[in-house]
Design an enzyme around this catalytic site. Structure first.
Site, short mmCIF file in Angstrom:
data_model
loop_
_atom_site.label_atom_id
_atom_site.label_comp_id
_atom_site.label_asym_id
_atom_site.label_seq_id
_atom_site.Cartn_x
_atom_site.Cartn_y
_atom_site.Cartn_z
N ASP A 1 0.88 -1.17 0.00
CA ASP A 1 0.00 0.00 0.00
C ASP A 1 0.91 1.22 0.00
OD1 ASP A 1 -2.35 1.60 0.29
OD2 ASP A 1 -1.98 1.71 2.45
N SER B 1 -4.89 5.60 -4.03
CA SER B 1 -4.54 6.94 -4.49
C SER B 1 -4.45 7.01 -6.02
CB SER B 1 -3.20 7.38 -3.89
OG SER B 1 -3.35 7.70 -2.53
N ASN B 2 -4.40 8.23 -6.52
CA ASN B 2 -4.26 8.49 -7.95
C ASN B 2 -2.93 7.92 -8.46
OD1 ASN B 2 -2.97 10.47 -10.05
ND2 ASN B 2 -5.18 10.76 -10.25
N ASP C 1 -1.57 -0.79 6.31
CA ASP C 1 -1.53 -0.06 7.58
C ASP C 1 -2.91 0.17 8.18
OD1 ASP C 1 -2.27 1.97 5.58
OD2 ASP C 1 -2.02 3.39 7.23
N ASP D 1 -0.20 5.01 1.06
CA ASP D 1 -0.48 5.96 2.13
C ASP D 1 -0.47 5.27 3.48
OD1 ASP D 1 -0.93 8.28 0.45
OD2 ASP D 1 -2.77 7.28 -0.20
#
Length: 283
Positions: free
Chosen positions: A46, A164-165, A222, A48
């Protein structure tokens, strides 16, 4: 495997002073990597909260700046944004917030126009967020580069699977890890799948696109949402807690840690990750 053996031999012969930027593993650990790589095929990350603790100090102020530029009466403080992280995806997060508290007076009452504005705001937030990355205001989390360098040396496959983008993900990987490491990653982003986490779509896309065996992969997450996606995909998962997720329920995770750790002797290693595969098989 042949590349790993060649790397091990060259490192052991040349000594510790001749490492390239992507082969930084300690000599004492390199010999043990052979055992781990026999079991472990890929690490799926992942972004973020995992690669960098971006949510509180990156995305949140990015959203707030975009709102301010558009004269919207909205500002997300740390606590509110933490609550909104229960919703996967930035566009979805804005929509959920305004559906709850009311849409700003400056925005149209048309659902179609509202969603168009949400997309516009999200693109602007992404640009702001990337400026933060380019300025290196957001550091990588402890142990991330160490594990990645070990994985590259072991010829493991690497991917970032994020809500996310795609542009933001690529920029973070390239800027904070360096272009040499970035070439080793495949990127799978939230705007590439129909359903975002906790749906398993982004992880299933990575597995299918890269030709992976799920039983030989480990996901690094996370959050509870991310863990849910890993569990739904049927892939082993280690959770490394972030600033917003420390108190979440991580039932079902194979391993939960505060961070990956910069210290090779005490932190998470490729052997640790390979051990999660064995634990899953035993279960």
């Amino acid at each position: 495997m042949e590349r790993l053996v060649a790397v091990l031999l060259s490192v052991l012969v040349a000594g510790t002073n001749s490492f390239s930027p992507i082969v930084m593993a300690n000599q004492d650990r390199l010999s043990m990597t052979l055992n781990a790589v026999n079991q472990l095929e890929a690490i799926l990350w992942d972004m973020d909260g995992v690669l960098a603790d971006t949510e509180r100090d990156g995305h949140r102020p990015g959203f707030n700046q975009a709102f301010k530029e558009n004269n919207l009466d909205t500002e997300w403080d740390v606590e509110r944004y933490g609550k909104l992280l229960e919703v996967g995806g930035g566009k979805e997060r804005m929509t959920a917030h305004w559906n709850e508290v009311g849409w700003p007076a400056a925005m149209s009452e048309s659902d179609e126009e509202r969603q168009a504005k949400v997309k516009e705001l999200h693109l602007r937030k992404t640009d702001i967020f990337m400026d933060f990355i380019n300025q290196k205001k957001i550091p990588l989390r402890p142990g991330v580069l160490r594990i990645i360098d070990d994985a590259i040396a072991a010829d493991l496959k690497l991917a970032v699977c994020s809500t996310s983008n795609e542009k933001a993900v690529r920029n973070l990987v390239n800027t904070l890890m360096g272009p040499e490491r970035a070439t080793k990653f495949q990127i799978f982003a939230g705007d590439m799948v129909q359903k975002k986490k906790p749906a398993p779509d982004v992880y299933n896309m990575a597995v299918d696109s890269m030709g992976l065996d799920k039983s030989k992969c480990v996901i690094v997450e996370d959050s509870g949402i991310g863990l849910g996606a890993a569990l739904a995909a049927g892939i082993s998962c280690i959770v490394t807690k972030s600033s917003y997720t420390a108190g979440e329920d991580f039932t079902g995770a194979n391993l939960i840690v505060e961070d990956l750790g910069d210290d090779a002797d005490t932190g998470v290693s490729l052997e640790t990750l390979a051990g999660l595969l064995t634990a899953n098989t035993a279960a």
